[in-house]
Design a protein around this motif. Structure first.
Motif, PDB file in Angstrom:
ATOM      1  N   VAL A  43       0.856  -1.182   0.000  1.00  0.00           N
ATOM      2  CA  VAL A  43       0.000   0.000   0.000  1.00  0.00           C
ATOM      3  C   VAL A  43       0.894   1.234   0.000  1.00  0.00           C
ATOM      4  CG1 VAL A  43      -1.711   1.313   1.308  1.00  0.00           C
ATOM      5  CG2 VAL A  43      -1.886  -1.188   1.150  1.00  0.00           C
ATOM      6  N   MET A  44       0.685   2.098  -0.982  1.00  0.00           N
ATOM      7  CA  MET A  44       1.561   3.249  -1.197  1.00  0.00           C
ATOM      8  C   MET A  44       0.879   4.544  -0.743  1.00  0.00           C
ATOM      9  SD  MET A  44       3.959   1.440  -2.459  1.00  0.00           S
ATOM     10  CE  MET A  44       5.144   2.716  -2.885  1.00  0.00           C
TER      11      MET A  44
ATOM     12  N   ILE B 286     -12.289  -6.562  10.097  1.00  0.00           N
ATOM     13  CA  ILE B 286     -11.033  -6.105  10.695  1.00  0.00           C
ATOM     14  C   ILE B 286     -10.150  -5.505   9.622  1.00  0.00           C
ATOM     15  CG2 ILE B 286      -8.907  -6.836  11.875  1.00  0.00           C
ATOM     16  CD1 ILE B 286     -10.554  -9.095  13.140  1.00  0.00           C
ATOM     17  N   MET B 287      -9.556  -4.367   9.907  1.00  0.00           N
ATOM     18  CA  MET B 287      -8.493  -3.818   9.068  1.00  0.00           C
ATOM     19  C   MET B 287      -7.242  -3.690   9.924  1.00  0.00           C
ATOM     20  SD  MET B 287      -8.261  -0.414   6.621  1.00  0.00           S
ATOM     21  CE  MET B 287      -8.403   0.791   7.947  1.00  0.00           C
ATOM     22  N   LEU B 288      -6.188  -4.373   9.531  1.00  0.00           N
ATOM     23  CA  LEU B 288      -4.894  -4.317  10.218  1.00  0.00           C
ATOM     24  C   LEU B 288      -3.899  -3.638   9.301  1.00  0.00           C
ATOM     25  CD1 LEU B 288      -2.775  -5.191  12.391  1.00  0.00           C
ATOM     26  CD2 LEU B 288      -2.563  -7.339  11.126  1.00  0.00           C
ATOM     27  N   THR B 289      -3.207  -2.622   9.797  1.00  0.00           N
ATOM     28  CA  THR B 289      -2.295  -1.880   8.933  1.00  0.00           C
ATOM     29  C   THR B 289      -1.097  -1.360   9.721  1.00  0.00           C
ATOM     30  OG1 THR B 289      -2.128  -0.003   7.395  1.00  0.00           O
ATOM     31  CG2 THR B 289      -3.531   0.286   9.310  1.00  0.00           C
TER      32      THR B 289
ATOM     33  N   PRO C 254       9.488   6.235  -1.420  1.00  0.00           N
ATOM     34  CA  PRO C 254       8.207   5.695  -0.952  1.00  0.00           C
ATOM     35  C   PRO C 254       8.408   4.666   0.157  1.00  0.00           C
ATOM     36  CG  PRO C 254       8.816   4.718  -3.068  1.00  0.00           C
ATOM     37  CD  PRO C 254       9.802   5.815  -2.795  1.00  0.00           C
ATOM     38  N   HIS C 255       7.460   4.607   1.067  1.00  0.00           N
ATOM     39  CA  HIS C 255       7.517   3.676   2.185  1.00  0.00           C
ATOM     40  C   HIS C 255       6.232   2.847   2.179  1.00  0.00           C
ATOM     41  CE1 HIS C 255      10.828   6.029   4.123  1.00  0.00           C
ATOM     42  NE2 HIS C 255      10.223   7.022   3.509  1.00  0.00           N
ATOM     43  N   PRO C 256       6.171   1.746   1.445  1.00  0.00           N
ATOM     44  CA  PRO C 256       4.939   0.956   1.409  1.00  0.00           C
ATOM     45  C   PRO C 256       4.595   0.370   2.770  1.00  0.00           C
ATOM     46  CG  PRO C 256       6.746  -0.245   0.385  1.00  0.00           C
ATOM     47  CD  PRO C 256       7.246   1.137   0.639  1.00  0.00           C
ATOM     48  N   ILE C 257       3.307   0.196   3.004  1.00  0.00           N
ATOM     49  CA  ILE C 257       2.839  -0.381   4.264  1.00  0.00           C
ATOM     50  C   ILE C 257       1.957  -1.593   3.960  1.00  0.00           C
ATOM     51  CG2 ILE C 257       2.968   1.803   5.500  1.00  0.00           C
ATOM     52  CD1 ILE C 257      -0.017   2.121   5.175  1.00  0.00           C
ATOM     53  N   PRO C 258       1.900  -2.562   4.872  1.00  0.00           N
ATOM     54  CA  PRO C 258       1.033  -3.724   4.676  1.00  0.00           C
ATOM     55  C   PRO C 258      -0.371  -3.475   5.232  1.00  0.00           C
ATOM     56  CG  PRO C 258       2.391  -4.060   6.608  1.00  0.00           C
ATOM     57  CD  PRO C 258       2.758  -2.703   6.063  1.00  0.00           C
ATOM     58  N   VAL C 259      -1.366  -4.077   4.597  1.00  0.00           N
ATOM     59  CA  VAL C 259      -2.747  -3.955   5.067  1.00  0.00           C
ATOM     60  C   VAL C 259      -3.460  -5.294   4.895  1.00  0.00           C
ATOM     61  CG1 VAL C 259      -4.993  -2.865   4.684  1.00  0.00           C
ATOM     62  CG2 VAL C 259      -2.923  -1.491   4.534  1.00  0.00           C
ATOM     63  N   TYR C 260      -4.212  -5.691   5.920  1.00  0.00           N
ATOM     64  CA  TYR C 260      -5.113  -6.840   5.858  1.00  0.00           C
ATOM     65  C   TYR C 260      -6.547  -6.354   6.030  1.00  0.00           C
ATOM     66  CZ  TYR C 260      -1.418 -10.376   6.527  1.00  0.00           C
ATOM     67  OH  TYR C 260      -0.324 -11.190   6.384  1.00  0.00           O
TER      68      TYR C 260
ATOM     69  N   ILE D 109      -3.153   4.325  -0.572  1.00  0.00           N
ATOM     70  CA  ILE D 109      -3.712   4.429   0.775  1.00  0.00           C
ATOM     71  C   ILE D 109      -5.105   5.051   0.784  1.00  0.00           C
ATOM     72  CG2 ILE D 109      -2.652   6.677   1.288  1.00  0.00           C
ATOM     73  CD1 ILE D 109      -2.257   5.666   4.183  1.00  0.00           C
ATOM     74  N   THR D 110      -5.387   5.903  -0.204  1.00  0.00           N
ATOM     75  CA  THR D 110      -6.692   6.560  -0.244  1.00  0.00           C
ATOM     76  C   THR D 110      -7.824   5.592  -0.602  1.00  0.00           C
ATOM     77  OG1 THR D 110      -6.278   7.246  -2.537  1.00  0.00           O
ATOM     78  CG2 THR D 110      -5.727   8.820  -0.793  1.00  0.00           C
ATOM     79  N   ALA D 111      -7.481   4.364  -1.028  1.00  0.00           N
ATOM     80  CA  ALA D 111      -8.519   3.368  -1.335  1.00  0.00           C
ATOM     81  C   ALA D 111      -8.956   2.592  -0.102  1.00  0.00           C
ATOM     82  CB  ALA D 111      -8.007   2.395  -2.402  1.00  0.00           C
ATOM     83  N   LEU D 112      -8.240   2.725   1.007  1.00  0.00           N
ATOM     84  CA  LEU D 112      -8.537   1.900   2.176  1.00  0.00           C
ATOM     85  C   LEU D 112      -9.834   2.313   2.862  1.00  0.00           C
ATOM     86  CD1 LEU D 112      -4.959   1.515   3.713  1.00  0.00           C
ATOM     87  CD2 LEU D 112      -6.117   0.093   2.002  1.00  0.00           C
TER      88      LEU D 112
END
Length: 528
Positions: free
Chosen positions: A71-72, A332-335, A479-485, A502-505
């Motif tokens: 996720v960017m 649940i959203m984990l990020t 860029p620093h990508p992040i993980p999302v579940y 990230i704006t799609a989350l």
């Protein structure tokens, strides 16, 4: 003001909420939505630790969820507060107004918290916080607008993150204050009972716990950070130093996560979340930070142990949710958040270019330079997080062009060691490129009422530190990508390796909750 805001949200979106919630799906609505944020959580960390996790924490979420490791963030990294604001609103700082954890306030001639608000009072803490600087709706606000009876609670490490997760309309937002107590602001009413009772001795008990490894130290992948000095304890609480220093250290230990977990379970049970006819929401912030370590680095037994203990905390939290609500009735959203992969110290040890930009010294030199051109005076008002604020009142009184002073400042700043480029506010606001264009990223990161007259970027490996030696923001512009579940509600396990914005989350979470997305959201939901 807060009550008026809630009323307007409910009035404007009530019709839209009813139609959207019933349209295009026969799936049952979740009884509970849980947002779990872990400061510094990285996809690489999860990969390294995967075989060491139990089946009941991270792996339980993965077994019934969609995983997005890339996720960017389409703005320049500025701290967890900006990340959570973007995560929860579905838009960028240019629209939601949260440009960092702190800002330079020209009216107060000081650096203040981004949520600082003199109209409210702190309860047990130092920061009188409100969400009034957050210019867009959050997912929590959208839920409240669609379902005013829904209950929303946030629990966080700091007031800034607590406000971003709770939004404008949370029933309560609780955070760890630097005074050594769980705190809130009267913007949200009073401190809930499940938080207040923890201030009576339990908080101190968590703070005074020694951090020892879960397993024999020779079973860890990496050596302890202390290496030769390791005596079986990763961290011993200190009773010396200021309470602020002690809280800073506590926020980077597994016992902080355990306390947050216990608070979350207390809120779940005492508020009876997920047991009514409406969808309730619980937002929680944990940490993957370790005392004395860079957030993104994974090179010590301490980091391994913190993840192992966090995995256990997640197991207990998921068990409590399952017992009360049922994971099949919970979304649940984990990020994670953005984090530097390497610290400046590590880069220097590897003989790779790195350094610290000396902001205070630079501002003295800048003011001297402007004095040499325009005469004696205080031309520079303040500086924070690569943002330079010029003295507008003085410049206007002298009859000078603000645009000219900005250009001179940007030209001068470009010559400093560690500075990659410097841009005026005028240049940034005119940017029209895509997400791979630096000026466009700066524009997305900029908010006209809180950002500087000149903003500069740093070379890779360089950082800015505040007066306490704390790093502000991140190195360079990489860029620093992040993980999302996304998990729960009977989802099947799947992984998506492509980039996601990230704006799609926020729109995706809202779709799963069957409510309209926040008013400033800029993306469609993720399709799967």
């Amino acid at each position: 003001m807060r009550q008026l805001y809630i009323f307007i949200l409910a009035l404007v979106l009530s019709c839209s909420a009813t139609l959207s919630a019933q349209k295009a799906t026969n799936a049952p609505k979740p009884k509970l939505a849980v947002v779990i944020c872990v400061d510094g959580l990285q996809s690489e960390h999860l990969t390294l630790m995967w075989d060491n996790f139990s089946d009941k924490g991270f792996k339980r979420i993965a077994s019934q969820g969609r995983y997005f490791p890339n996720v960017m963030c389409n703005y320049i990294a500025a701290g967890s507060t900006a990340d959570y604001a973007s995560l929860m609103t579905g838009t960028v700082p240019f629209y939601h107004g949260i440009t960092g954890d702190k800002i330079y306030d020209d009216n107060e001639s000081a650096v203040v918290s981004i949520v600082h608000d003199n109209e409210y009072e702190s309860i047990n803490g130092k920061v009188a916080a409100s969400a009034d600087h957050l210019q867009a709706m959050t997912v929590a606000d959208a839920l409240k607008a669609a379902s005013p009876q829904s209950k929303v609670f946030s629990i966080a490490l700091t007031p800034e993150c607590g406000v971003m997760l709770g939004g404008h309309t949370a029933n309560a937002s609780v955070w760890i204050d630097t005074k050594g107590k769980l705190a809130t602001s009267n913007y949200y009413g009073s401190l809930p009972h499940w938080a207040s009772k923890m201030n009576n001795g339990l908080f101190t008990s968590y703070m005074q716990s020694e951090w020892k490894p879960m397993y024999a130290i020779n079973t860890y992948r990496y050596a302890p950070h202390t290496k030769k000095g390791f005596d079986g304890v990763f961290y011993r609480p200190q009773n010396k130093g200021t309470m602020e220093e002690r809280i800073k250290a506590f926020r980077q230990t597994p016992y902080c996560n355990t306390m947050i977990k216990d608070l979350a379970i207390g809120a779940l049970r005492e508020e009876r979340l997920g047991t009514g006819s409406q969808t309730d929401m619980l937002c929680i912030q944990f940490t993957a930070a370790v005392v004395g370590h860079s957030m993104g680095e994974f090179n010590s037994a301490e980091r391994e142990d913190l993840y192992l203990k966090l995995d256990t905390d997640l197991e207990l939290l998921l068990n409590a949710i399952d017992q009360q609500v049922g994971l099949a009735n919970t979304v649940i959203m984990l990020t994670g958040t953005q984090a530097d992969t390497y610290s400046s110290e590590t880069l220097e040890q590897l003989r790779i270019s790195a350094g610290t930009f000396q902001g205070e010294r630079a501002m003295l030199l800048l003011n001297g330079y402007l004095m040499s051109i325009h005469g004696d005076g205080r031309w520079v008002s303040g500086f924070h997080a690569r943002h330079i604020t010029l003295n507008k009142t003085y410049i206007e009184a002298k009859g000078l062009s603000m645009a000219r002073l900005r250009e001179e400042t940007a030209e001068f700043m470009s010559e400093f060691d560690g500075v990659a480029s410097a841009y005026t506010a005028d240049q940034i606001l005119r940017a029209t490129g895509g997400d791979d264009d630096l000026l466009a990223l700066l524009r997305n990161s900029y908010y006209k009422r809180r950002s500087g007259d000149v903003v500069f970027t740093l070379l890779p490996g360089w950082c800015v530190r505040d007066e306490n030696g704390e790093q502000v923001g991140y190195q360079g512009t990489a860029p620093h990508p992040i993980p999302v579940y996304f998990a729960g509600m009977g989802m099947e396990s799947a992984k998506y390796d492509g980039n996601v914005n990230i704006t799609a989350l926020a729109p995706t979470l809202c779709a799963l909750m069957q409510i309209p997305q926040p008013n400033a959201a800029r993306s469609q939901r993720i399709q799967w």
